[in-house]
Every structure is written in C-alpha cells, then in structure tokens.
Design an enzyme around this catalytic site. Structure first.
Site, PDB file in Angstrom:
ATOM      1  N   LYS A  16      30.085  -2.002   5.482  1.00 54.26           N
ATOM      2  CA  LYS A  16      31.129  -2.225   4.454  1.00 54.26           C
ATOM      3  C   LYS A  16      32.403  -2.746   5.105  1.00 54.26           C
ATOM      4  O   LYS A  16      33.057  -3.646   4.587  1.00 54.26           O
ATOM      5  CB  LYS A  16      31.423  -0.913   3.706  1.00 54.26           C
ATOM      6  N   GLY A  40      33.401   5.893   8.858  1.00 53.31           N
ATOM      7  CA  GLY A  40      33.648   5.192  10.116  1.00 53.31           C
ATOM      8  C   GLY A  40      33.302   3.747   9.883  1.00 53.31           C
ATOM      9  O   GLY A  40      32.134   3.407   9.743  1.00 53.31           O
ATOM     10  N   HIS A  41      34.318   2.902   9.765  1.00 52.06           N
ATOM     11  CA  HIS A  41      34.088   1.486   9.475  1.00 52.06           C
ATOM     12  C   HIS A  41      34.463   0.666  10.701  1.00 52.06           C
ATOM     13  O   HIS A  41      35.615   0.690  11.137  1.00 52.06           O
ATOM     14  CB  HIS A  41      34.910   1.046   8.257  1.00 52.06           C
ATOM     15  N   GLN A 223      31.290   5.827   2.410  1.00 55.94           N
ATOM     16  CA  GLN A 223      30.006   6.474   2.157  1.00 55.94           C
ATOM     17  C   GLN A 223      29.133   5.512   1.319  1.00 55.94           C
ATOM     18  O   GLN A 223      29.317   4.318   1.413  1.00 55.94           O
ATOM     19  CB  GLN A 223      30.182   7.844   1.468  1.00 55.94           C
TER      20      GLN A 223
HETATM   21  P1  GDP Z   1      30.301   0.934   7.414  1.00 55.01           P
HETATM   22  O1  GDP Z   1      30.533   2.393   7.570  1.00 55.01           O
HETATM   23  O2  GDP Z   1      29.513   0.608   6.190  1.00 55.01           O
HETATM   24  O3  GDP Z   1      31.554   0.113   7.514  1.00 55.01           O
HETATM   25  O4  GDP Z   1      29.381   0.507   8.648  1.00 55.01           O
HETATM   26  P2  GDP Z   1      29.591   0.947  10.182  1.00 55.01           P
HETATM   27  O5  GDP Z   1      30.784   0.252  10.703  1.00 55.01           O
HETATM   28  O6  GDP Z   1      29.520   2.425  10.323  1.00 55.01           O
HETATM   29  O7  GDP Z   1      28.260   0.384  10.827  1.00 55.01           O
HETATM   30  C1  GDP Z   1      27.916  -0.969  10.745  1.00 55.01           C
HETATM   31  C2  GDP Z   1      27.884  -1.575  12.168  1.00 55.01           C
HETATM   32  O8  GDP Z   1      27.226  -2.820  12.106  1.00 55.01           O
HETATM   33  C3  GDP Z   1      29.225  -1.869  12.779  1.00 55.01           C
HETATM   34  O9  GDP Z   1      29.156  -1.629  14.158  1.00 55.01           O
HETATM   35  C4  GDP Z   1      29.437  -3.357  12.497  1.00 55.01           C
HETATM   36  O10 GDP Z   1      30.262  -3.988  13.466  1.00 55.01           O
HETATM   37  C5  GDP Z   1      28.052  -3.859  12.619  1.00 55.01           C
HETATM   38  N1  GDP Z   1      27.686  -5.008  11.795  1.00 55.01           N
HETATM   39  C6  GDP Z   1      28.085  -5.338  10.549  1.00 55.01           C
HETATM   40  N2  GDP Z   1      27.410  -6.413  10.099  1.00 55.01           N
HETATM   41  C7  GDP Z   1      26.551  -6.762  11.090  1.00 55.01           C
HETATM   42  C8  GDP Z   1      25.532  -7.758  11.221  1.00 55.01           C
HETATM   43  O11 GDP Z   1      25.273  -8.547  10.327  1.00 55.01           O
HETATM   44  N3  GDP Z   1      24.819  -7.778  12.399  1.00 55.01           N
HETATM   45  C9  GDP Z   1      25.063  -6.897  13.406  1.00 55.01           C
HETATM   46  N4  GDP Z   1      24.318  -6.995  14.500  1.00 55.01           N
HETATM   47  N5  GDP Z   1      26.001  -5.948  13.308  1.00 55.01           N
HETATM   48  C10 GDP Z   1      26.722  -5.876  12.170  1.00 55.01           C
HETATM   49  P1  IMO Z   2      30.686   5.388   6.011  1.00 58.58           P
HETATM   50  O1  IMO Z   2      31.854   5.122   5.113  1.00 58.58           O
HETATM   51  C1  IMO Z   2      27.107   7.739   6.829  1.00 58.58           C
HETATM   52  C2  IMO Z   2      27.121  11.883   5.426  1.00 58.58           C
HETATM   53  C3  IMO Z   2      27.073  12.946   6.487  1.00 58.58           C
HETATM   54  C4  IMO Z   2      26.312  14.034   5.744  1.00 58.58           C
HETATM   55  C5  IMO Z   2      26.857  13.909   4.326  1.00 58.58           C
HETATM   56  C6  IMO Z   2      27.972  14.871   3.997  1.00 58.58           C
HETATM   57  O2  IMO Z   2      30.947   5.120   7.457  1.00 58.58           O
HETATM   58  O3  IMO Z   2      29.458   4.722   5.503  1.00 58.58           O
HETATM   59  P2  IMO Z   2      30.537  15.007   4.680  1.00 58.58           P
HETATM   60  O4  IMO Z   2      31.183  15.101   6.020  1.00 58.58           O
HETATM   61  O5  IMO Z   2      30.935  13.817   3.895  1.00 58.58           O
HETATM   62  O6  IMO Z   2      30.633  16.278   3.893  1.00 58.58           O
HETATM   63  O7  IMO Z   2      28.970  14.851   5.002  1.00 58.58           O
HETATM   64  O8  IMO Z   2      27.333  12.577   4.207  1.00 58.58           O
HETATM   65  N1  IMO Z   2      28.212  10.886   5.557  1.00 58.58           N
HETATM   66  C7  IMO Z   2      28.036   9.642   5.998  1.00 58.58           C
HETATM   67  N2  IMO Z   2      26.944   9.026   6.478  1.00 58.58           N
HETATM   68  N3  IMO Z   2      28.242   7.056   6.711  1.00 58.58           N
HETATM   69  C8  IMO Z   2      29.343   7.640   6.200  1.00 58.58           C
HETATM   70  O9  IMO Z   2      30.489   6.986   5.927  1.00 58.58           O
HETATM   71  C9  IMO Z   2      29.280   9.020   5.855  1.00 58.58           C
HETATM   72  N4  IMO Z   2      30.164   9.899   5.367  1.00 58.58           N
HETATM   73  C10 IMO Z   2      29.491  11.043   5.173  1.00 58.58           C
HETATM   74  O10 IMO Z   2      26.392  12.518   7.630  1.00 58.58           O
HETATM   75  O11 IMO Z   2      24.948  13.708   5.700  1.00 58.58           O
HETATM   76 MG    MG Z   3      30.193   3.931   8.952  1.00 59.67          MG
END
Ligand code: GDP
Ligand code: IMO
Ligand code: MG
Length: 427
Positions: A16, A40-41, A223
């Site tokens: 996201k 965690g984005h 999430q």
């Molecule tokens: P979010 O929580 O939905 O924002 O996703 P996260 O940041 O936790 O995890 C997604 C991971 O994938 C991050 O490390 C991004 O930098 C990476 N990412 C996003 N889009 C792509 C993609 O198209 N390819 C690859 N290899 N990595 C990507």
């Molecule tokens: P982003 O925004 C993945 C999961 C936790 C657990 C459940 C409840 O990066 O996609 P909490 O601490 O919210 O009470 O935990 O939700 N969880 C996530 N899993 N990405 C997240 O955020 C999450 N935020 C919470 O691992 O299963």
């Molecule tokens: Mg994340």
C-alpha cells in the site's frame, strides 16, 4: 473534487505504501484513517528505503498536506520518533496535521496488549504488541484519551488519574505485575503534548475545505480487508476498519465524496500472525517466495506466512470496498516459478462455497480450488508497459481480473517509483 481510497485486499503488507507514494505525486492531501503503528509501510525513493508506521506515505513529497485522521490510534512516542527521523533526512514535516479526535496510545495499552497475548496461550492472535487493541477497547468503552485531551493538561491529568487507577488494579490483580506511576506517565505525555501541539487540529474540517476547494485527496489504508474487525477472519483481526468504508468514519468524510477505490493486491498471499490462511504454502515454494520476496515483517521482523494468490479473498475485498481497480504488486517475485496456482474457489465437505465463510472452523477446513497457470520465468522488473509483459504474466493477471470481476489499474514490478505500469488514470 477527487478523492481516492487505497486499501489492502488481503492480510496486509500488499505494498500500500508504494502505491500511495506513487499516486501521491498527483495528490494534494494524503490521509491515514485507521490503525496505528501496527502498520509498516515501506517506500523506496531513489534507492533509499523509508519505513513509515504512522506518517502518511505522502510525507516523502514536499508540499503535500499529510493527515493523521481521527480513526488512527496515535502512539506519541513513535510518531515523534518518525517526525524526528524525517527531519534528520531533510524532509519537511510542517504540513502534517493530526486529528484532535484521534485517540492516544498509552504505556498501559502496550503492556496490556503483550500480557493479553501471553494469557491467550495457544489462542493468541499474534498482535504487533503496539497497544492497538487495548487503545480501541478504551475508545469503545468511552474512557479513552484523545489528542484534544492530551493538549489540555488539566483534562489529561484527570483522565489519566482515572484510567491509571483502573489499569493498575487490573495489572496487579489479574496479571500480577506492577502498575504505572502517575507522575512519570503524566510528565512524559505532557512533554509529548507540547511537541505535538502545533500539528493538532480538526482534520475533518481541513479535509472538507480541501475537498470543497477541489483538491485531490488520497486515503491511505493500513492493515487490510481480512484483518477488518467486522469482515475479517475474526478474532484473528485488528481492532479497526481497514476497508474503504473505514475512511468515512476514520477521516470524517461522507461516502458520496469518494470517487474511486483502489485495492492493492499482492501477486501471492502473505499473513503475519495467527489465523486461517487457506492457500498457505508450507513447502519449498512457500520458502522460495519468502526468501525471494524478503517476506519478514516491517514492524515486528516476524517471518510472514506465504501462499498462492487467493482470488476468493480479492473478490470479497472488491465487494466490501467497492473496488474500482486493482493495483497488483510484487509480480516480479514470481519471476522464477515454472507454474503458478490461483485459488478460484473454496470447496467444503464436497460442495463449492459461494460466500466467504464466517465460521473460522469452516475457513480452516476449506479446500482451495486451484487453476494452475504457466509461469513466465524471466525478469520483469525493468518492464514499464503492460503490453511488454510476458504473455504468461498477462494471462495470470487477466485471469485474476476475470475471476474477481475487477479491472486492472496498476501493475508494480519492483519497489521503486519507476517500477510501475499504469493502465488506468487514477487522478
Ligand atoms: P504495506 O504495509 O502494504 O505498505 O506493505 P509493506 O511495505 O509492509 O510490504 C511491501 C514491501 O514490498 C515493501 O518492502 C515494498 O518496498 C515492496 N514492494 C512494493 N511493491 C513491490 C513490487 O512490485 N515488487 C517488489 N519486489 N517489491 C515491492
Ligand atoms: P500494514 O498496514 C500485516 C496483524 C497482526 C495480527 C493482527 C492483529 O503494514 O499492512 P494488532 O497489532 O493490529 O492488534 O494485530 O493484525 N497486523 C498486520 N499484518 N500488516 C499490517 O499492517 C498489520 N497490522 C496488524 O500481525 O495478526
Ligand atoms: Mg506493512
């Protein structure tokens, strides 16, 4: 007027942050509306990685207004750490607005989150231990402390005293641990209050004005759909509403103001924490995806559970949020696979199900109905046009679109801003 909501369709970590950062270039305002520092984005800008927990991903562009909405639960310590880190990187944070109605995460929320998890034993949820659930519990119990209360020393002191009395009793009587000292917590939080004060305002009013002035507003989901408190795999969910409707409540805007909803879909599935996961791969393919995709949590570092893409989940997300377009991410992670499975249905006790089962017992026992598609076995990370993707990659995406009945809008082939294929104009 143009307001776009970006949500996660699966169990989080779909990418996201990357999609919001990409779209933010054309937006005026970027808004977080739910969750807290459990999110965690990760955003990669010119090879540099930024991990954001509370700040909207738009913060990395100069001049964008970034809003932490009323639906977010704010841990002031983590938010300030993030603000300081951005300032050290030379990023301007002066356009940040924090809702005066957002609830504040207190130290007892974090401790209770950890103790509750321990207490649940084999029924643990696998939370991030960031105090999210306990803070939303207090909000719903109508005893929470909001930003507006934190900024009013008298009001804050009185609410803290009442809350601490109850929490300390609970901590001692039920968990046998020592409670918190009133003066220490009060002093710590009043210091945060002074640093946060310039950012705190009525963000809903600011958004109404922005929308009224024709500004482009981007809502950043945290999430994801299957973690939604009402619609997810309850009780293995978070305590807020990540679906698109959550943006209305969590930012204070009416549904008629939303123009488009983008559902972010990872090209395979992952889940951190406990709970059913029908397409989970507990074999070498799952390990391959985890290692190639570095699927370890941004917030907790936990290894993510990996599995095939589940079109039933994406279709369900499409219905719950009224998704207009999908943004497919991490397609490149599948580059090496000779064949790829797509789950197109669930079978339970010999019958095909038409709906996402509410019963976790049923969901844990469904048998995924797979279609096996040939892989493309080539590096796609440098491709910038849809027509240049290998035919088997297009076939996989188009089959997903057919099964879910949602159009493709964006395809991401790498973490960088430039590694993005645009198929539909979003703004
Ligand atoms: P979010 O929580 O939905 O924002 O996703 P996260 O940041 O936790 O995890 C997604 C991971 O994938 C991050 O490390 C991004 O930098 C990476 N990412 C996003 N889009 C792509 C993609 O198209 N390819 C690859 N290899 N990595 C990507
Ligand atoms: P982003 O925004 C993945 C999961 C936790 C657990 C459940 C409840 O990066 O996609 P909490 O601490 O919210 O009470 O935990 O939700 N969880 C996530 N899993 N990405 C997240 O955020 C999450 N935020 C919470 O691992 O299963
Ligand atoms: Mg994340």
């Amino acid at each position: 007027m143009s307001a776009v909501v970006v949500i996660g369709t699966q169990w989080g970590d779909e990418g996201k942050g990357k999609i919001v950062d990409y779209l933010a270039e054309k937006a005026d305002v970027v808004v977080r509306y739910a969750g807290g520092s459990n999110a965690g984005h990760t955003v990669v800008v010119e090879g540099k990685e930024f991990k954001l927990h509370l700040l909207p991903s738009g913060i990395l562009y100069p001049g964008k207004t970034c809003v932490v909405g009323n639906g977010v639960v704010v841990d002031p310590e983590i938010l300030l750490q993030e603000i300081h880190r951005m300032q050290q990187e030379g990023i301007d944070t002066s356009s940040l607005l924090i809702s005066n109605r957002a609830h504040v995460i207190m130290p007892y929320h974090r401790l209770l989150d950890a103790l509750d998890e321990e207490n649940r034993g084999e029924h643990k949820i696998g939370t991030t231990k960031r105090g999210i659930g306990p803070c939303y519990m207090d909000k719903n119990a109508r005893i929470g402390i909001r930003m507006v209360d934190l900024l009013d020393a008298e009001e804050f002191s009185s609410k803290l005293a009442r809350n601490l009395k109850e929490k300390n009793q609970l901590l001692q009587a039920v968990y046998g641990v020592e409670g918190f000292d009133y003066d220490t917590v009060r002093q710590e939080y009043l210091t945060y209050a002074e640093e946060l004060r310039p950012y705190v305002t009525d963000t809903a009013a600011a958004l109404h004005q922005a929308i009224g002035n024709g500004h482009k507003v981007l809502f950043e989901g945290a999430q994801a759909t299957l973690l939604d408190l009402d619609h997810g795999t309850y009780p293995y969910v978070t305590s807020s509403h990540p679906i698109a409707g959550g943006a209305c409540i969590g930012a204070g805007i009416g549904p008629s103001k939303i123009d488009k909803v983008i559902g972010v879909v990872k090209a395979y599935s992952t889940r951190v924490g406990e709970g059913p996961f029908p397409t989970e791969l507990l074999d070498a393919t799952g390990d391959h995806i985890r290692e190639r995709g570095h699927e370890y949590g941004t917030t907790t570092g936990r290894p993510r559970r990996c599995g095939w893409l589940d079109a039933c989940v994406v279709k369900y997300a499409g219905q719950l949020s009224g998704i207009d377009y999908m943004a497919i991410t991490r397609l490149d992670i599948l580059d090496e696979l000779a064949s790829i499975k797509l789950c197109v249905g669930y079978r339970y006790q010999g019958k095909l199900l038409n709906e996402m089962p509410a019963s976790l017992k049923v969901l844990a026992q469904v048998e995924p109905v797979y279609e096996e598609l040939p892989g493309w076995q080539q590096d796609i990370s440098g491709i910038r046009k849809y027509e240049d993707l290998p035919p088997n990659a297009k076939r996989y995406l188009e089959r997903l679109s057919e099964v879910t009945n949602i159009d493709l809008g964006i395809v991401s082939v790498g973490p960088g801003r430039e590694q993005t294929i645009i198929m539909k104009t979003i703004f």
